[in-house]
Design a protein around this motif. Sequence first.
Motif, mmCIF file in Angstrom:
data_model
loop_
_atom_site.group_PDB
_atom_site.id
_atom_site.type_symbol
_atom_site.label_atom_id
_atom_site.label_comp_id
_atom_site.label_asym_id
_atom_site.label_seq_id
_atom_site.Cartn_x
_atom_site.Cartn_y
_atom_site.Cartn_z
ATOM 1 N N THR A 82 15.822 15.279 6.568
ATOM 2 C CA THR A 82 14.573 16.046 6.479
ATOM 3 C C THR A 82 14.590 17.106 5.382
ATOM 4 O OG1 THR A 82 14.005 15.641 8.794
ATOM 5 C CG2 THR A 82 13.020 17.575 7.758
ATOM 6 N N PRO A 83 15.663 17.904 5.222
ATOM 7 C CA PRO A 83 15.659 18.879 4.120
ATOM 8 C C PRO A 83 15.488 18.231 2.752
ATOM 9 C CG PRO A 83 17.393 19.399 5.692
ATOM 10 C CD PRO A 83 16.851 18.050 6.080
ATOM 11 N N GLY A 84 16.008 16.998 2.576
ATOM 12 C CA GLY A 84 15.813 16.300 1.312
ATOM 13 C C GLY A 84 14.354 15.988 1.064
ATOM 14 N N GLY A 85 13.628 15.633 2.118
ATOM 15 C CA GLY A 85 12.200 15.400 1.984
ATOM 16 C C GLY A 85 11.454 16.666 1.607
ATOM 17 N N LEU A 86 11.909 17.788 2.155
ATOM 18 C CA LEU A 86 11.290 19.076 1.827
ATOM 19 C C LEU A 86 11.529 19.422 0.359
ATOM 20 C CD1 LEU A 86 9.717 21.363 3.207
ATOM 21 C CD2 LEU A 86 11.911 22.476 3.656
ATOM 22 N N LEU A 87 12.733 19.168 -0.146
ATOM 23 C CA LEU A 87 13.027 19.400 -1.559
ATOM 24 C C LEU A 87 12.164 18.520 -2.452
ATOM 25 C CD1 LEU A 87 16.934 19.670 -1.477
ATOM 26 C CD2 LEU A 87 15.288 21.532 -1.808
ATOM 27 N N LEU A 88 11.957 17.279 -2.029
ATOM 28 C CA LEU A 88 11.093 16.369 -2.788
ATOM 29 C C LEU A 88 9.674 16.905 -2.857
ATOM 30 C CD1 LEU A 88 10.729 13.644 -4.221
ATOM 31 C CD2 LEU A 88 10.310 12.611 -1.988
ATOM 32 N N LEU A 89 9.179 17.445 -1.749
ATOM 33 C CA LEU A 89 7.833 18.004 -1.722
ATOM 34 C C LEU A 89 7.731 19.213 -2.641
ATOM 35 C CD1 LEU A 89 5.038 17.755 -0.376
ATOM 36 C CD2 LEU A 89 5.857 19.279 1.425
ATOM 37 N N TRP A 90 8.747 20.049 -2.673
ATOM 38 C CA TRP A 90 8.762 21.202 -3.575
ATOM 39 C C TRP A 90 8.759 20.755 -5.043
ATOM 40 C CZ3 TRP A 90 12.950 24.144 -0.378
ATOM 41 C CH2 TRP A 90 12.315 25.063 0.452
ATOM 42 N N ALA A 91 9.448 19.658 -5.329
ATOM 43 C CA ALA A 91 9.620 19.221 -6.711
ATOM 44 C C ALA A 91 8.384 18.548 -7.284
ATOM 45 C CB ALA A 91 10.811 18.260 -6.809
ATOM 46 N N VAL A 92 7.483 18.096 -6.424
ATOM 47 C CA VAL A 92 6.304 17.358 -6.875
ATOM 48 C C VAL A 92 5.102 18.297 -6.949
ATOM 49 C CG1 VAL A 92 4.714 15.462 -6.380
ATOM 50 C CG2 VAL A 92 7.158 15.213 -5.878
ATOM 51 N N PRO A 93 4.465 18.445 -8.104
ATOM 52 C CA PRO A 93 3.255 19.282 -8.193
ATOM 53 C C PRO A 93 2.173 18.773 -7.256
ATOM 54 C CG PRO A 93 4.053 18.666 -10.382
ATOM 55 C CD PRO A 93 4.830 17.854 -9.390
ATOM 56 N N GLY A 94 1.375 19.694 -6.722
ATOM 57 C CA GLY A 94 0.351 19.322 -5.754
ATOM 58 C C GLY A 94 -0.582 18.232 -6.232
ATOM 59 N N GLN A 95 -0.956 18.276 -7.513
ATOM 60 C CA GLN A 95 -1.900 17.283 -8.032
ATOM 61 C C GLN A 95 -1.275 15.905 -8.182
ATOM 62 O OE1 GLN A 95 -0.779 19.949 -9.586
ATOM 63 N NE2 GLN A 95 -0.396 19.614 -11.773
ATOM 64 N N ARG A 96 0.050 15.815 -8.104
ATOM 65 C CA ARG A 96 0.734 14.535 -8.232
ATOM 66 C C ARG A 96 1.145 13.963 -6.885
ATOM 67 N NH1 ARG A 96 -0.693 12.418 -12.490
ATOM 68 N NH2 ARG A 96 1.183 11.120 -12.599
ATOM 69 N N LEU A 97 0.873 14.703 -5.797
ATOM 70 C CA LEU A 97 1.310 14.237 -4.486
ATOM 71 C C LEU A 97 0.614 12.936 -4.103
ATOM 72 C CD1 LEU A 97 3.104 14.773 -2.085
ATOM 73 C CD2 LEU A 97 1.279 16.160 -1.078
ATOM 74 N N GLY A 98 -0.662 12.812 -4.483
ATOM 75 C CA GLY A 98 -1.387 11.577 -4.197
ATOM 76 C C GLY A 98 -0.716 10.376 -4.837
ATOM 77 N N LEU A 99 -0.230 10.541 -6.063
ATOM 78 C CA LEU A 99 0.475 9.456 -6.751
ATOM 79 C C LEU A 99 1.756 9.099 -6.006
ATOM 80 C CD1 LEU A 99 0.889 7.566 -9.179
ATOM 81 C CD2 LEU A 99 1.963 9.497 -10.383
ATOM 82 N N VAL A 100 2.489 10.126 -5.563
ATOM 83 C CA VAL A 100 3.733 9.885 -4.823
ATOM 84 C C VAL A 100 3.447 9.125 -3.536
ATOM 85 C CG1 VAL A 100 5.640 10.979 -3.582
ATOM 86 C CG2 VAL A 100 4.929 11.851 -5.813
ATOM 87 N N VAL A 101 2.392 9.542 -2.823
ATOM 88 C CA VAL A 101 2.027 8.856 -1.574
ATOM 89 C C VAL A 101 1.666 7.403 -1.867
ATOM 90 C CG1 VAL A 101 0.359 8.766 0.315
ATOM 91 C CG2 VAL A 101 1.290 10.960 -0.420
ATOM 92 N N GLY A 102 0.898 7.181 -2.943
ATOM 93 C CA GLY A 102 0.511 5.823 -3.290
ATOM 94 C C GLY A 102 1.699 4.951 -3.612
ATOM 95 N N VAL A 103 2.631 5.457 -4.412
ATOM 96 C CA VAL A 103 3.819 4.688 -4.773
ATOM 97 C C VAL A 103 4.678 4.418 -3.543
ATOM 98 C CG1 VAL A 103 5.986 4.745 -6.070
ATOM 99 C CG2 VAL A 103 3.856 5.491 -7.157
ATOM 100 N N ALA A 104 4.879 5.465 -2.714
ATOM 101 C CA ALA A 104 5.693 5.289 -1.509
ATOM 102 C C ALA A 104 5.061 4.266 -0.567
ATOM 103 C CB ALA A 104 5.857 6.632 -0.799
ATOM 104 N N THR A 105 3.739 4.290 -0.476
ATOM 105 C CA THR A 105 3.041 3.361 0.408
ATOM 106 C C THR A 105 3.179 1.922 -0.075
ATOM 107 O OG1 THR A 105 1.429 5.071 0.998
ATOM 108 C CG2 THR A 105 0.808 2.795 1.435
ATOM 109 N N VAL A 106 2.956 1.716 -1.372
ATOM 110 C CA VAL A 106 3.031 0.364 -1.921
ATOM 111 C C VAL A 106 4.461 -0.187 -1.816
ATOM 112 C CG1 VAL A 106 2.888 -0.979 -4.055
ATOM 113 C CG2 VAL A 106 1.056 0.601 -3.436
#
Length: 236
Positions: A82-106
Amino acid sequence: MSAATVLVLALVVAVAAFVQGTSGLGFALVVAPVAGLLDPSLLPVFVLASMIPLNLYVVWRERHALDLRGAGWISAARLAATPGGLLLLWAVPGQRLGLVVGVATVLAAGVSLAAPAFVPGRAAYLGAGVVTGLTETATGVGGPPLALVYQHRPPAELRSTVALCFLVGEVVSLVLLLATGQGTPGQLGWAAALLPALALGAWLSRLAHQRIDAARMRPLVLGFALVSGAVLILAP
């Protein structure tokens, strides 16, 4: 959000609750890409908070089929990651989170569709827990690794055990996200506001979960995830 946006989100939440209550997976795969398109600020707290009452219900409904040994290994690995996921969230700019969700989903949906049959053991449980801890904390999407582990088990065992693993992880992820400022009470408020839609979908799944072949529903759920994830990736 506008009234039309809330209505669309409520409909998606109801459908997703029905799908997961029936098949054992699909809530985050359905809701996260749509929420990312409608209002990226809802991710991941809205998805995680919405799933807690749904998973509580599924665990209680099918408690007789729980695989406590597998859930224990998965939850231990998931909590460690879980802490690794939190670090990933910190590292990704808010406007790019949608892209991350899309890639992770696909990626998650594609792996779930393509993976061959196997008999899960401790390594599979631990691996699924780690991947889920990273992806669910950062994006709200964590179901496919767990679905892979239990895809050839009886449907009731899949539904109840995956729900228990989700439940443990969601609570921990939410606490960490809120404590570190990555989540807001407003996001929890939207989850509470859409609770009637969630309850409707869960109730409908109660009527259907023993009648619908979960093996046939699974490709439909993952197909939807592929399409919605691709739209999220391509969205400006």
